[in-house]
Write an enzyme that holds these catalytic residues in place. Structure first.
Site, PDB file in Angstrom:
ATOM      1  N   LYS A  13     -98.713  13.841  69.615  1.00 33.64           N
ATOM      2  CA  LYS A  13     -98.932  14.941  70.563  1.00 33.64           C
ATOM      3  C   LYS A  13     -98.495  16.293  69.979  1.00 33.64           C
ATOM      4  CE  LYS A  13     -96.345  13.122  73.900  1.00 33.64           C
ATOM      5  NZ  LYS A  13     -95.908  11.860  73.259  1.00 33.64           N
ATOM      6  N   ARG A  88     -93.659  13.261  82.560  1.00 38.31           N
ATOM      7  CA  ARG A  88     -93.432  11.911  82.054  1.00 38.31           C
ATOM      8  C   ARG A  88     -93.193  10.914  83.183  1.00 38.31           C
ATOM      9  NH1 ARG A  88     -91.441  13.577  76.591  1.00 38.31           N
ATOM     10  NH2 ARG A  88     -90.987  11.758  75.361  1.00 38.31           N
ATOM     11  N   ARG A 127     -90.954   9.409  60.640  1.00 37.37           N
ATOM     12  CA  ARG A 127     -90.823  10.816  60.973  1.00 37.37           C
ATOM     13  C   ARG A 127     -89.558  11.443  60.375  1.00 37.37           C
ATOM     14  NH1 ARG A 127     -92.674  11.966  67.078  1.00 37.37           N
ATOM     15  NH2 ARG A 127     -90.541  11.480  67.623  1.00 37.37           N
ATOM     16  N   ARG A 161     -84.711  12.106  63.206  1.00 36.40           N
ATOM     17  CA  ARG A 161     -84.212  12.388  64.564  1.00 36.40           C
ATOM     18  C   ARG A 161     -83.375  11.218  65.034  1.00 36.40           C
ATOM     19  NH1 ARG A 161     -89.099  14.171  68.461  1.00 36.40           N
ATOM     20  NH2 ARG A 161     -88.143  12.651  69.835  1.00 36.40           N
ATOM     21  N   ARG A 172     -87.897   3.697  73.900  1.00 40.56           N
ATOM     22  CA  ARG A 172     -88.792   4.807  74.268  1.00 40.56           C
ATOM     23  C   ARG A 172     -90.200   4.301  74.571  1.00 40.56           C
ATOM     24  NH1 ARG A 172     -88.302   8.325  69.334  1.00 40.56           N
ATOM     25  NH2 ARG A 172     -89.615   9.812  70.415  1.00 40.56           N
TER      26      ARG A 172
HETATM   27  P1  AMP Z   1     -90.034  13.985  72.821  1.00 37.41           P
HETATM   28  O1  AMP Z   1     -89.713  14.942  71.747  1.00 37.41           O
HETATM   29  O2  AMP Z   1     -91.139  14.489  73.739  1.00 37.41           O
HETATM   30  O3  AMP Z   1     -90.298  12.582  72.336  1.00 37.41           O
HETATM   31  O4  AMP Z   1     -88.736  13.899  73.770  1.00 37.41           O
HETATM   32  C1  AMP Z   1     -87.506  13.437  73.254  1.00 37.41           C
HETATM   33  C2  AMP Z   1     -86.597  12.992  74.404  1.00 37.41           C
HETATM   34  O5  AMP Z   1     -86.344  14.105  75.283  1.00 37.41           O
HETATM   35  C3  AMP Z   1     -87.166  11.905  75.290  1.00 37.41           C
HETATM   36  O6  AMP Z   1     -86.966  10.607  74.764  1.00 37.41           O
HETATM   37  C4  AMP Z   1     -86.381  12.146  76.576  1.00 37.41           C
HETATM   38  O7  AMP Z   1     -85.056  11.665  76.470  1.00 37.41           O
HETATM   39  C5  AMP Z   1     -86.307  13.660  76.631  1.00 37.41           C
HETATM   40  N1  AMP Z   1     -87.463  14.254  77.357  1.00 37.41           N
HETATM   41  C6  AMP Z   1     -88.437  15.069  76.844  1.00 37.41           C
HETATM   42  N2  AMP Z   1     -89.326  15.406  77.784  1.00 37.41           N
HETATM   43  C7  AMP Z   1     -88.919  14.798  78.928  1.00 37.41           C
HETATM   44  C8  AMP Z   1     -89.423  14.742  80.249  1.00 37.41           C
HETATM   45  N3  AMP Z   1     -90.558  15.375  80.601  1.00 37.41           N
HETATM   46  N4  AMP Z   1     -88.713  14.015  81.167  1.00 37.41           N
HETATM   47  C9  AMP Z   1     -87.590  13.379  80.830  1.00 37.41           C
HETATM   48  N5  AMP Z   1     -87.074  13.358  79.609  1.00 37.41           N
HETATM   49  C10 AMP Z   1     -87.712  14.072  78.655  1.00 37.41           C
END
Ligand code: AMP
Length: 215
Positions: A13, A88, A127, A161, A172
């Site tokens: 994404k 989400r 990554r 990360r 996840r």
């Molecule tokens: P991402 O970079 O989008 O994979 O997000 C990394 C982490 O941030 C996720 O595993 C969640 O812990 C948190 N996170 C990001 N966006 C959201 C969201 N919309 N709702 C809840 N947690 C989020």
């Protein structure tokens, strides 16, 4: 153009959003990036979010929705946006609907970026990012750095990360299947869903996304 990118962690994404937002001259809002920035700066939001993120769980809806509402109030959003990683959960989707309704704007489409599970795991474990300049790489795809584990742009040692460890990746993906995948039906029912298969060259995938969201 106002887009949501749906798709499992590792679907790409952020990568496609970066290319597309450049092409369309619109901003990408990544809730994951905003949260990571808050953790890095040790803000009160960052302190609240950190433990959830490290174990691969979702940060509570209320926190993330408030953070997004603030971001949507900034002026650059007027030209359009791509939301990467929000909503989400169904509660977040409903909150977003209300926020946009209050602003009297509508979503153009929700793009469901589909990738087989084996590919997701390969991408997530590969990554890497640069702690100095923020560049992103993947040692398991053609986005690998030229020199092993070093940033092409600034030469810094790349890092993984903390939530890209295999155990956390599994969590996840489970959280995605349970909480986020239902949004596919939610946006299908709203007539906004566009599904794109995200395998092949990045530029070809971005072209497919553009074709899918064209009016
Ligand atoms: P991402 O970079 O989008 O994979 O997000 C990394 C982490 O941030 C996720 O595993 C969640 O812990 C948190 N996170 C990001 N966006 C959201 C969201 N919309 N709702 C809840 N947690 C989020």
């Amino acid at each position: 153009m106002r887009l949501i990118f749906l798709g499992a962690p590792g679907a790409g994404k952020g990568t496609y959003a970066a290319v597309l937002s450049e092409q369309l001259g619109i901003t990408t809002i990544s809730t994951g990036d905003i949260l990571r920035e808050n953790v890095k700066r040790d803000t009160s939001l960052g302190r609240e979010a950190k433990a959830f993120m490290e174990r691969g769980a979702l940060v509570p809806d209320e926190l993330v929705t408030r953070m997004l509402a603030e971001r949507l109030g900034e002026p650059d959003v007027k030209a359009g946006f791509i939301l990467d990683g929000f909503p989400r959960t169904l509660a977040q989707a409903e909150a977003l609907g209300k926020l946009l309704q209050d602003k009297k704007i509508a979503l153009t489409a929700a793009v469901n970026i589909e990738v087989p599970r084996e590919v997701l795991i390969r991408r997530l474990t590969g990554r890497r990012s640069c702690p100095a300049c923020g560049a992103n790489y993947n040692v398991n795809t053609n986005l690998r750095p030229k020199r092993d584990e070093m940033c092409d742009r600034c030469g810094a040692q790349l890092i993984t990360r903390s939530d890209d460890r295999l155990e956390t990746i599994r969590t996840r993906l489970e959280v995605y299947a349970e909480s986020t995948a239902p949004l596919i039906d939610y946006y299908r029912n709203a007539g906004l869903l566009r599904t794109v298969a995200a395998e092949g060259e990045i530029s070809a995938i971005v072209d497919r996304i553009r074709a899918a969201v064209a009016p």
